[in-house]
Scaffold this active site. Structure first.
Site, PDB file in Angstrom:
ATOM      1  N   THR A 132       0.828  -1.201   0.000  1.00 28.73           N
ATOM      2  CA  THR A 132       0.000   0.000   0.000  1.00 28.73           C
ATOM      3  C   THR A 132       0.865   1.255   0.000  1.00 28.73           C
ATOM      4  O   THR A 132       1.950   1.259   0.602  1.00 28.73           O
ATOM      5  CB  THR A 132      -0.943   0.014   1.223  1.00 28.73           C
ATOM      6  OG1 THR A 132      -1.635   1.246   1.266  1.00 28.73           O
ATOM      7  CG2 THR A 132      -0.202  -0.156   2.534  1.00 28.73           C
ATOM      8  N   SER A 181      -1.830   3.242  10.136  1.00 25.84           N
ATOM      9  CA  SER A 181      -2.734   2.463  11.000  1.00 25.84           C
ATOM     10  C   SER A 181      -2.116   1.089  11.256  1.00 25.84           C
ATOM     11  O   SER A 181      -1.126   0.721  10.620  1.00 25.84           O
ATOM     12  CB  SER A 181      -4.082   2.258  10.291  1.00 25.84           C
ATOM     13  OG  SER A 181      -3.891   1.373   9.182  1.00 25.84           O
ATOM     14  N   TYR A 235      -3.336  -1.594  10.289  1.00 21.12           N
ATOM     15  CA  TYR A 235      -3.406  -2.282   8.995  1.00 21.12           C
ATOM     16  C   TYR A 235      -2.204  -1.920   8.132  1.00 21.12           C
ATOM     17  O   TYR A 235      -1.501  -2.797   7.608  1.00 21.12           O
ATOM     18  CB  TYR A 235      -4.712  -1.933   8.250  1.00 21.12           C
ATOM     19  CG  TYR A 235      -4.529  -2.014   6.757  1.00 21.12           C
ATOM     20  CD1 TYR A 235      -4.381  -3.249   6.123  1.00 21.12           C
ATOM     21  CD2 TYR A 235      -4.413  -0.858   5.965  1.00 21.12           C
ATOM     22  CE1 TYR A 235      -4.140  -3.328   4.754  1.00 21.12           C
ATOM     23  CE2 TYR A 235      -4.181  -0.935   4.606  1.00 21.12           C
ATOM     24  CZ  TYR A 235      -4.041  -2.173   4.001  1.00 21.12           C
ATOM     25  OH  TYR A 235      -3.793  -2.247   2.662  1.00 21.12           O
ATOM     26  N   HIS A 236      -1.978  -0.595   7.959  1.00 22.17           N
ATOM     27  CA  HIS A 236      -0.866  -0.182   7.099  1.00 22.17           C
ATOM     28  C   HIS A 236       0.467  -0.716   7.663  1.00 22.17           C
ATOM     29  O   HIS A 236       1.370  -1.076   6.909  1.00 22.17           O
ATOM     30  CB  HIS A 236      -0.827   1.340   6.961  1.00 22.17           C
ATOM     31  CG  HIS A 236      -1.962   1.923   6.147  1.00 22.17           C
ATOM     32  ND1 HIS A 236      -3.114   2.413   6.729  1.00 22.17           N
ATOM     33  CD2 HIS A 236      -2.128   2.084   4.816  1.00 22.17           C
ATOM     34  CE1 HIS A 236      -3.931   2.862   5.776  1.00 22.17           C
ATOM     35  NE2 HIS A 236      -3.361   2.666   4.601  1.00 22.17           N
ATOM     36  N   LYS A 259       1.357  -4.151   6.493  1.00 20.07           N
ATOM     37  CA  LYS A 259       1.957  -4.191   5.145  1.00 20.07           C
ATOM     38  C   LYS A 259       3.455  -3.908   5.207  1.00 20.07           C
ATOM     39  O   LYS A 259       4.243  -4.449   4.423  1.00 20.07           O
ATOM     40  CB  LYS A 259       1.283  -3.138   4.246  1.00 20.07           C
ATOM     41  CG  LYS A 259      -0.182  -3.393   3.977  1.00 20.07           C
ATOM     42  CD  LYS A 259      -0.372  -4.561   3.025  1.00 20.07           C
ATOM     43  CE  LYS A 259      -1.778  -4.648   2.526  1.00 20.07           C
ATOM     44  NZ  LYS A 259      -2.015  -5.778   1.641  1.00 20.07           N
TER      45      LYS A 259
HETATM   46  P1  NAD Z   1     -11.138  -7.341  -0.050  1.00 15.30           P
HETATM   47  O1  NAD Z   1     -11.335  -7.381   1.432  1.00 15.30           O
HETATM   48  O2  NAD Z   1     -12.295  -6.991  -0.911  1.00 15.30           O
HETATM   49  O3  NAD Z   1     -10.555  -8.746  -0.539  1.00 15.30           O
HETATM   50  C1  NAD Z   1      -9.608  -9.479   0.190  1.00 15.30           C
HETATM   51  C2  NAD Z   1      -9.942 -10.962   0.019  1.00 15.30           C
HETATM   52  O4  NAD Z   1      -8.977 -11.721   0.756  1.00 15.30           O
HETATM   53  C3  NAD Z   1     -11.317 -11.325   0.565  1.00 15.30           C
HETATM   54  O5  NAD Z   1     -12.052 -12.046  -0.386  1.00 15.30           O
HETATM   55  C4  NAD Z   1     -11.008 -12.159   1.815  1.00 15.30           C
HETATM   56  O6  NAD Z   1     -11.996 -13.149   2.046  1.00 15.30           O
HETATM   57  C5  NAD Z   1      -9.643 -12.725   1.478  1.00 15.30           C
HETATM   58  N1  NAD Z   1      -8.827 -13.036   2.684  1.00 15.30           N
HETATM   59  C6  NAD Z   1      -8.469 -12.218   3.688  1.00 15.30           C
HETATM   60  N2  NAD Z   1      -7.735 -12.868   4.606  1.00 15.30           N
HETATM   61  C7  NAD Z   1      -7.589 -14.140   4.139  1.00 15.30           C
HETATM   62  C8  NAD Z   1      -6.936 -15.297   4.635  1.00 15.30           C
HETATM   63  N3  NAD Z   1      -6.273 -15.290   5.803  1.00 15.30           N
HETATM   64  N4  NAD Z   1      -6.985 -16.430   3.903  1.00 15.30           N
HETATM   65  C9  NAD Z   1      -7.659 -16.468   2.719  1.00 15.30           C
HETATM   66  N5  NAD Z   1      -8.310 -15.401   2.215  1.00 15.30           N
HETATM   67  C10 NAD Z   1      -8.272 -14.247   2.912  1.00 15.30           C
HETATM   68  O7  NAD Z   1      -9.906  -6.354  -0.304  1.00 15.30           O
HETATM   69  P2  NAD Z   1      -9.471  -5.645  -1.668  1.00 15.30           P
HETATM   70  O8  NAD Z   1      -9.990  -4.275  -1.651  1.00 15.30           O
HETATM   71  O9  NAD Z   1      -9.731  -6.539  -2.799  1.00 15.30           O
HETATM   72  O10 NAD Z   1      -7.897  -5.563  -1.436  1.00 15.30           O
HETATM   73  C11 NAD Z   1      -7.058  -6.607  -1.884  1.00 15.30           C
HETATM   74  C12 NAD Z   1      -5.617  -6.307  -1.518  1.00 15.30           C
HETATM   75  O11 NAD Z   1      -5.216  -5.084  -2.119  1.00 15.30           O
HETATM   76  C13 NAD Z   1      -5.383  -6.143  -0.020  1.00 15.30           C
HETATM   77  O12 NAD Z   1      -4.174  -6.741   0.325  1.00 15.30           O
HETATM   78  C14 NAD Z   1      -5.303  -4.654   0.170  1.00 15.30           C
HETATM   79  O13 NAD Z   1      -4.495  -4.340   1.251  1.00 15.30           O
HETATM   80  C15 NAD Z   1      -4.707  -4.183  -1.143  1.00 15.30           C
HETATM   81  N6  NAD Z   1      -5.123  -2.818  -1.488  1.00 15.30           N
HETATM   82  C16 NAD Z   1      -6.443  -2.503  -1.652  1.00 15.30           C
HETATM   83  C17 NAD Z   1      -6.805  -1.193  -1.972  1.00 15.30           C
HETATM   84  C18 NAD Z   1      -8.227  -0.763  -2.142  1.00 15.30           C
HETATM   85  O14 NAD Z   1      -8.474   0.449  -2.307  1.00 15.30           O
HETATM   86  N7  NAD Z   1      -9.191  -1.651  -2.129  1.00 15.30           N
HETATM   87  C19 NAD Z   1      -5.801  -0.235  -2.125  1.00 15.30           C
HETATM   88  C20 NAD Z   1      -4.469  -0.589  -1.947  1.00 15.30           C
HETATM   89  C21 NAD Z   1      -4.136  -1.894  -1.625  1.00 15.30           C
HETATM   90  N1  USQ Z   2     -11.534   9.762   4.106  1.00 12.41           N
HETATM   91  C1  USQ Z   2     -12.458  10.781   4.239  1.00 12.41           C
HETATM   92  N2  USQ Z   2     -13.770  10.449   4.212  1.00 12.41           N
HETATM   93  C2  USQ Z   2     -14.217   9.174   4.050  1.00 12.41           C
HETATM   94  C3  USQ Z   2     -13.270   8.135   3.903  1.00 12.41           C
HETATM   95  C4  USQ Z   2     -11.939   8.476   3.946  1.00 12.41           C
HETATM   96  O1  USQ Z   2     -12.106  11.955   4.369  1.00 12.41           O
HETATM   97  O2  USQ Z   2     -15.430   8.964   4.051  1.00 12.41           O
HETATM   98  C5  USQ Z   2     -10.091  10.091   4.093  1.00 12.41           C
HETATM   99  C6  USQ Z   2      -9.279   9.375   5.169  1.00 12.41           C
HETATM  100  O3  USQ Z   2      -9.268  10.117   6.370  1.00 12.41           O
HETATM  101  C7  USQ Z   2      -7.919   9.277   4.508  1.00 12.41           C
HETATM  102  C8  USQ Z   2      -8.234   9.160   3.031  1.00 12.41           C
HETATM  103  O4  USQ Z   2      -9.575   9.627   2.877  1.00 12.41           O
HETATM  104  O5  USQ Z   2      -7.199  10.454   4.698  1.00 12.41           O
HETATM  105  C9  USQ Z   2      -8.151   7.744   2.490  1.00 12.41           C
HETATM  106  O6  USQ Z   2      -8.986   6.902   3.275  1.00 12.41           O
HETATM  107  P1  USQ Z   2      -9.672   5.602   2.628  1.00 12.41           P
HETATM  108  O7  USQ Z   2     -10.594   5.012   3.662  1.00 12.41           O
HETATM  109  O8  USQ Z   2     -10.227   5.942   1.315  1.00 12.41           O
HETATM  110  O9  USQ Z   2      -8.413   4.692   2.363  1.00 12.41           O
HETATM  111  P2  USQ Z   2      -7.371   4.038   3.367  1.00 12.41           P
HETATM  112  O10 USQ Z   2      -7.869   3.930   4.747  1.00 12.41           O
HETATM  113  O11 USQ Z   2      -6.066   4.712   3.170  1.00 12.41           O
HETATM  114  O12 USQ Z   2      -7.295   2.553   2.814  1.00 12.41           O
HETATM  115  C10 USQ Z   2      -7.578   2.209   1.444  1.00 12.41           C
HETATM  116  C11 USQ Z   2      -7.749   0.701   1.393  1.00 12.41           C
HETATM  117  C12 USQ Z   2      -6.438   0.048   1.829  1.00 12.41           C
HETATM  118  C13 USQ Z   2      -5.299   0.573   0.979  1.00 12.41           C
HETATM  119  C14 USQ Z   2      -5.224   2.090   1.006  1.00 12.41           C
HETATM  120  C15 USQ Z   2      -4.242   2.647   0.006  1.00 12.41           C
HETATM  121  O13 USQ Z   2      -8.814   0.293   2.233  1.00 12.41           O
HETATM  122  O14 USQ Z   2      -6.553  -1.355   1.695  1.00 12.41           O
HETATM  123  O15 USQ Z   2      -4.089   0.057   1.442  1.00 12.41           O
HETATM  124  O16 USQ Z   2      -6.519   2.622   0.617  1.00 12.41           O
HETATM  125  S1  USQ Z   2      -3.396   4.066   0.631  1.00 12.41           S
HETATM  126  O17 USQ Z   2      -4.401   5.055   1.042  1.00 12.41           O
HETATM  127  O18 USQ Z   2      -2.577   4.545  -0.427  1.00 12.41           O
HETATM  128  O19 USQ Z   2      -2.638   3.631   1.774  1.00 12.41           O
END
Ligand code: NAD
Ligand code: USQ
Length: 390
Positions: free
Chosen positions: A152, A187, A189-190, A193
């Site tokens: 991320t 966070s 979560y982050h 990663k």
């Molecule tokens: P998502 O939650 O929609 O999908 C994740 C999938 O992984 C789900 O289907 C879940 O069931 C599966 N999963 C989670 N833990 C597991 C485990 N222990 N074993 C097997 N399956 C498991 O998430 P997404 O939005 O598709 O994101 C996918 C990846 O991309 C994540 O690693 C996330 O951190 C990264 N990512 C997402 C975004 C975004 O904006 N959605 C941005 C940047 C990075």
């Molecule tokens: N935010 C708002 N209003 C909202 C939702 C979010 O102002 O209703 C703000 C948050 O405070 C933050 C920014 O928007 O400053 C991004 O938040 P987000 O919820 O859109 O995204 P984030 O929490 O960063 O996480 C998402 C995905 C995560 C991925 C990440 C990429 O859920 O899996 O890793 O985006 S990044 O942001 O580049 O780290």
């Protein structure tokens, strides 16, 4: 590279039932690769825990792949299991012997990881142990399998200098080195990663694994050519205060007459990309693998926006559609800078041939229209942010 020239690969998509994983699995299958999906389906259980659901109705994973076979003749086998169970991971590796594994299978919500101690611990165990198990399975079964890992942009935080792609050249006391770019994650979560990145980098060095860490920005959009083919192939899209992400949430809020939830001042700037570019980037990374022992880092996003800029753009497009939408500045539930310098390099995927879909008013209009179509599925009670960082 033309479609008919694409090298056919065996690609394991971990997390292939999720928002990024499902469209990626379909895209790779359509492009001629042999794809297998591994998922524990836990994402669907988090919806139940949080009392929410995807805006769009989604079929079960079994129905999804059956529909894909019916419509295209292409088969995507699925294996349901948890990546934190090593025996399961190794058995899938032995059965499929993948050329590449795309690892999406983690808990990806920052707010979910900040709910309480239990959710923080769960997130880090789920993510770090799952990735470690994949690394050990690669070592045990197929050392040349290319690990394509979803990281991320949030690993870097928002430093007051340009963010480089993974590494930075530093001069210190007359000596020079290229070192991993400093990490200041947002966070628990982050942070998971960041821990993954360190583990992967170490295994590349120690065992000669080849890996690409895709530091992805916030993904927006919903449709890809494959997921719009049939209702049973629809992708999920989250709007709730825990899993919903900035731009997608704003479009859905605009459609149902909810104020746009900008947290604090809204100067928070992040990298963003269209889901159609996520699937493109993954295929580019797979077709151009890292070298044995190489830990390669790509910044996977196409444009930078501040949160307020996005809210204003959604407000304008909604107004053109006859929808009056207000922007609310909610007290920020997170601890983050609300006004800051941000400039992140993102050239490596473009160098490999990425043709970005830049944010367009048409896409915003389509997202708002989709949300209008499914407005009955939107529960106003789950829109507000609930998890706080403090
Ligand atoms: P998502 O939650 O929609 O999908 C994740 C999938 O992984 C789900 O289907 C879940 O069931 C599966 N999963 C989670 N833990 C597991 C485990 N222990 N074993 C097997 N399956 C498991 O998430 P997404 O939005 O598709 O994101 C996918 C990846 O991309 C994540 O690693 C996330 O951190 C990264 N990512 C997402 C975004 C975004 O904006 N959605 C941005 C940047 C990075
Ligand atoms: N935010 C708002 N209003 C909202 C939702 C979010 O102002 O209703 C703000 C948050 O405070 C933050 C920014 O928007 O400053 C991004 O938040 P987000 O919820 O859109 O995204 P984030 O929490 O960063 O996480 C998402 C995905 C995560 C991925 C990440 C990429 O859920 O899996 O890793 O985006 S990044 O942001 O580049 O780290």
């Amino acid at each position: 590279m033309r479609t008919d020239e694409v090298k056919r690969m065996r690609i394991l998509v971990a997390g292939g039932d999720g928002f990024c994983g499902w469209p990626t699995a379909l895209h790779l299958s359509k492009r001629g690769h042999e794809v297998i999906i591994v998922d524990s389906l836990i994402r669907r259980k988090w919806d139940e825990e949080l009392g929410t659901q995807s805006l769009t109705p989604i079929a079960t994973l079994e129905e999804r792949v059956a529909a894909w076979k019916e419509l295209t003749g292409l088969e995507i086998p699925i294996r349901i299991g948890d990546l934190t169970n090593y025996e399961f991971v190794e058995s899938v590796f032995r059965e499929f012997e993948p050329d590449a594994i795309v690892h999406f299978g983690e808990q990806r919500s920052a707010p979910y990881s900040m709910i309480d101690r239990e959710h923080a611990v769960f997130t880090q165990v789920n993510n770090v142990v799952g990735t470690l198990n994949i690394l050990f399975a690669i070592k045990a079964v197929k050392l040349d399998c290319h690990l394509i890992k979803l990281g991320t942009m949030g690993e870097y935080g928002t430093p007051n200098i340009d963010v480089e792609e993974g590494y930075i050249r530093i001069r210190h006391k007359g000596r020079e080195d290229v070192l991993p770019y400093p990490k200041q994650p947002f966070s628990f979560y982050h942070l998971s990663k960041v821990h993954d990145s360190h583990n992967i980098m170490f295994c590349c060095k120690a065992w000669g694994i080849r890996a690409t860490d895709l530091n992805q920005g916030v993904v927006y959009g919903l449709w890809t050519p494959e997921t719009r083919m049939d209702e049973r192939l629809y992708n999920r899209i989250d709007y709730d205060g825990v899993f919903g992400t900035a731009l997608n949430r704003f479009c859905i809020q605009a459609a149902v007459g909810h104020d746009l939830t900008v947290y604090g001042k809204g100067g928070q700037t992040r990298g963003f990309l269209d889901i159609r570019d996520t699937v493109q980037c993954i295929e580019l990374a797979a077709l151009h693998p890292a070298e044995p022992g190489e830990f390669r880092v790509f910044n996977q996003f196409t444009e930078q926006f501040s949160v307020l800029e996005l809210a204003q753009r959604v407000q304008r497009v909604a107004a053109e559609m006859g929808l009056k939408v207000n922007i609310a500045h909610l007290p920020n539930p997170r601890v983050e800078k609300e006004q800051h310098y941000y400039n992140a390099v993102h050239t490596k995927l473009t160098d490999l041939g990425l043709k970005p879909h830049l944010l367009s008013d048409d896409l915003l209009r389509e997202l708002i229209e989709t949300a209008q179509r499914y407005r009955d599925r939107v529960d106003f009670k789950v829109i507000a942010p609930t998890a706080t960082w403090r």
